[in-house]
Design an enzyme around this catalytic site. Sequence first.
Site, mmCIF file in Angstrom:
data_model
loop_
_atom_site.group_PDB
_atom_site.id
_atom_site.type_symbol
_atom_site.label_atom_id
_atom_site.label_comp_id
_atom_site.label_asym_id
_atom_site.label_seq_id
_atom_site.Cartn_x
_atom_site.Cartn_y
_atom_site.Cartn_z
ATOM 1 N N ARG A 65 -11.037 -0.383 2.373
ATOM 2 C CA ARG A 65 -12.502 -0.436 2.453
ATOM 3 C C ARG A 65 -13.124 -0.649 1.073
ATOM 4 O O ARG A 65 -14.211 -1.213 0.956
ATOM 5 C CB ARG A 65 -13.027 0.836 3.134
ATOM 6 N N GLU A 111 -7.971 2.557 0.577
ATOM 7 C CA GLU A 111 -8.236 1.540 -0.447
ATOM 8 C C GLU A 111 -8.772 0.230 0.135
ATOM 9 O O GLU A 111 -9.469 -0.508 -0.546
ATOM 10 C CB GLU A 111 -6.951 1.265 -1.258
ATOM 11 N N ASP A 169 0.118 -5.060 4.631
ATOM 12 C CA ASP A 169 -1.268 -4.637 4.431
ATOM 13 C C ASP A 169 -2.149 -5.755 3.851
ATOM 14 O O ASP A 169 -3.320 -5.556 3.572
ATOM 15 C CB ASP A 169 -1.293 -3.401 3.534
ATOM 16 N N ASP A 215 -5.706 6.403 -0.755
ATOM 17 C CA ASP A 215 -5.070 5.652 0.332
ATOM 18 C C ASP A 215 -6.106 4.980 1.243
ATOM 19 O O ASP A 215 -5.752 4.185 2.107
ATOM 20 C CB ASP A 215 -4.166 6.594 1.139
ATOM 21 N N LYS A 235 1.680 7.958 0.258
ATOM 22 C CA LYS A 235 2.097 8.034 1.656
ATOM 23 C C LYS A 235 3.486 8.666 1.751
ATOM 24 O O LYS A 235 4.273 8.582 0.822
ATOM 25 C CB LYS A 235 2.183 6.613 2.250
ATOM 26 N N ASP A 249 0.840 -1.202 0.000
ATOM 27 C CA ASP A 249 0.000 0.000 0.000
ATOM 28 C C ASP A 249 0.872 1.247 0.000
ATOM 29 O O ASP A 249 1.336 1.706 1.034
ATOM 30 C CB ASP A 249 -0.916 -0.009 1.244
HETATM 31 N N1 BES Z 1 -3.163 0.303 5.280
HETATM 32 C C1 BES Z 1 -3.510 1.570 5.789
HETATM 33 C C2 BES Z 1 -3.766 1.578 7.296
HETATM 34 C C3 BES Z 1 -2.589 1.258 8.175
HETATM 35 C C4 BES Z 1 -1.872 2.269 8.767
HETATM 36 C C5 BES Z 1 -2.249 -0.034 8.467
HETATM 37 C C6 BES Z 1 -0.811 1.976 9.597
HETATM 38 C C7 BES Z 1 -1.197 -0.333 9.308
HETATM 39 C C8 BES Z 1 -0.473 0.667 9.874
HETATM 40 C C9 BES Z 1 -4.780 2.060 5.103
HETATM 41 O O1 BES Z 1 -4.957 1.656 3.802
HETATM 42 C C10 BES Z 1 -4.719 3.551 5.080
HETATM 43 O O2 BES Z 1 -3.868 4.064 4.402
HETATM 44 N N2 BES Z 1 -5.626 4.201 5.809
HETATM 45 C C11 BES Z 1 -5.667 5.609 5.879
HETATM 46 C C12 BES Z 1 -7.092 6.045 5.691
HETATM 47 C C13 BES Z 1 -7.255 7.515 5.489
HETATM 48 C C14 BES Z 1 -6.720 7.911 4.145
HETATM 49 C C15 BES Z 1 -8.713 7.857 5.615
HETATM 50 C C16 BES Z 1 -5.144 6.052 7.234
HETATM 51 O O3 BES Z 1 -5.438 5.382 8.224
HETATM 52 O O4 BES Z 1 -4.414 7.017 7.283
HETATM 53 ZN ZN ZN Z 2 -4.049 -0.094 3.256
HETATM 54 MN MN MN Z 3 -4.026 2.932 2.427
#
Ligand code: BES
Ligand code: ZN
Ligand code: MN
Length: 493
Positions: free
Chosen positions: A343, A341, A280, A339, A269, A262
């Site tokens: 969901r 993604e 992920d 990001d 990111k 991811d």
């Molecule tokens: N895979 C990430 C969430 C994540 C963060 C997993 C840290 C493990 C450690 C997810 O896809 C993500 O990027 N979520 C975002 C959502 C936001 C853009 C609403 C997040 O949590 O920042």
């Molecule tokens: Zn993710």
């Molecule tokens: Mn993500």
Amino acid sequence: MTLKISFQTPSPQKFLCLGVYEGNHLPEPTETWNRTLNKRLTEAIENSKFKGQIGQVLPIVFEKGHKIVLIGLGKKEEQNEKQWQKIGGALVSVLESSPTGEGAVEIHGIKKGDNADVVANIALGAFLKSWRFEKYFTKKKPEDLFSIKKITFLTPDPKAAERAFTPLSHTAEGVFLTRTIITEPPNVITPETLSKVAETLKKDGVQVEVLTEKELKKLGMNAILGVGQGSIHESKLVVMRWDGGKKKEAPLALIGKGVTFDTGGISIKPASNMEEMKYDMAGAGIVMGVMKSLALRKAKVNVVGVTPLVENMPSGSAQRPGDVVKSLSGQTIEILNTDAEGRLILADALWYAQDRFKPKLMIDLATLTGAIIVSLGTERAGLFSSDEALAKKLFEAGEAVGELVWRQPLDDVYDKDINSDIADVKNVTSGRGAGAITAAKFLQRFTNNVPWAHFDIAGVTWTQKDLSLCVKGATAFGVRLLDRFIKENYEEE
Ligand code: BES
Ligand code: ZN
Ligand code: MN
């Protein structure tokens, strides 16, 4: 190479870990060693602070290379399966000092007819803690790699201990598969190769289908396809079935987020720690591990696993913020942040699972949000559920195996935050709070009111420090919880 665990009746050993309950009178002669050694043991204990308190260790060296390490087990009355497993985990570092890579373990004073579960759970703890991932080291000396090859448990009733250990070892094999999947680097685990790993479950009796992009397109899984469209790797959807229960009995459905890497996509990111996003796909890895454990145990239950596999990359063909896709459910989704993604791929997977399999219930697992780490840290996973009884069962299974969860709310008021201006739903909210909850509310819109639970495992999938049953790295948190949940509530006797 996996560690070999075996059980036999007590006999003299070169390297012995002797578990001692607090307050037990140690110098009782045992079958394992003669009276002279017993006397020397007594002296060594008398000249030390060793009292058998939990975690206490007293190494005693005899001539001719014989070594006994006393391990405190704590009070006998206060023990439970989690404690026994912890003791097993602690034994691993003691056994690592065995020069031959082999060692024996005996619980002092254990008698025939004593619960075989004690020995079996200590063995399980040692087995789980012994897992290592060392395949990419080419230069390390053998002595710098994990050295334990064989642990023999000495017990008056080895058959009973073995019988108790076998199903536990099957669950552990599921855990190991999951840890391996999570730990492998993201150039090795791609949607294609991960679907190949799933196919290895066929040899254990799991039915495995791999849907290709062409098939996903035909079915209308545009939410999955959108996330994967920036990657050179083809997206997949893996469907696994373990039919160990009654014919026609509705299955339980497990759904796992499988983002093999991811980057965030176009909503990219920051560079620091981005390598962590190789894990992920843990949700998918967990579902595969549970399927393996059920198959090895020949569990009398019907379970279907559904794992959408994608790589989230930025590129000329990647999905943009602002895109609108039509999901399998028919609902349109406005993508405001590429990001968010996980969901999106789960939306199609959840809908597919309930539509095709008419399951009794659905449980998804996903490293879904950073927000759940803000909320619960790395100690407990977030549990969301539309169903009180289901939430309770899952919570209890977690407490029983030591994979702890904490329930989070799903109130309707959070739902309106994901209404989009131009589509049915948007994949992020404009506000900043409650990120793990709004993500769960998004998923809920794709459950079609089937009883459902969601685990946000972002904080518990990878550990930065050694834990009692797991070294630093992938934990496979969730495999043992779900295995226990299924065993306790849905398997026929
Ligand atoms: N895979 C990430 C969430 C994540 C963060 C997993 C840290 C493990 C450690 C997810 O896809 C993500 O990027 N979520 C975002 C959502 C936001 C853009 C609403 C997040 O949590 O920042
Ligand atoms: Zn993710
Ligand atoms: Mn993500």
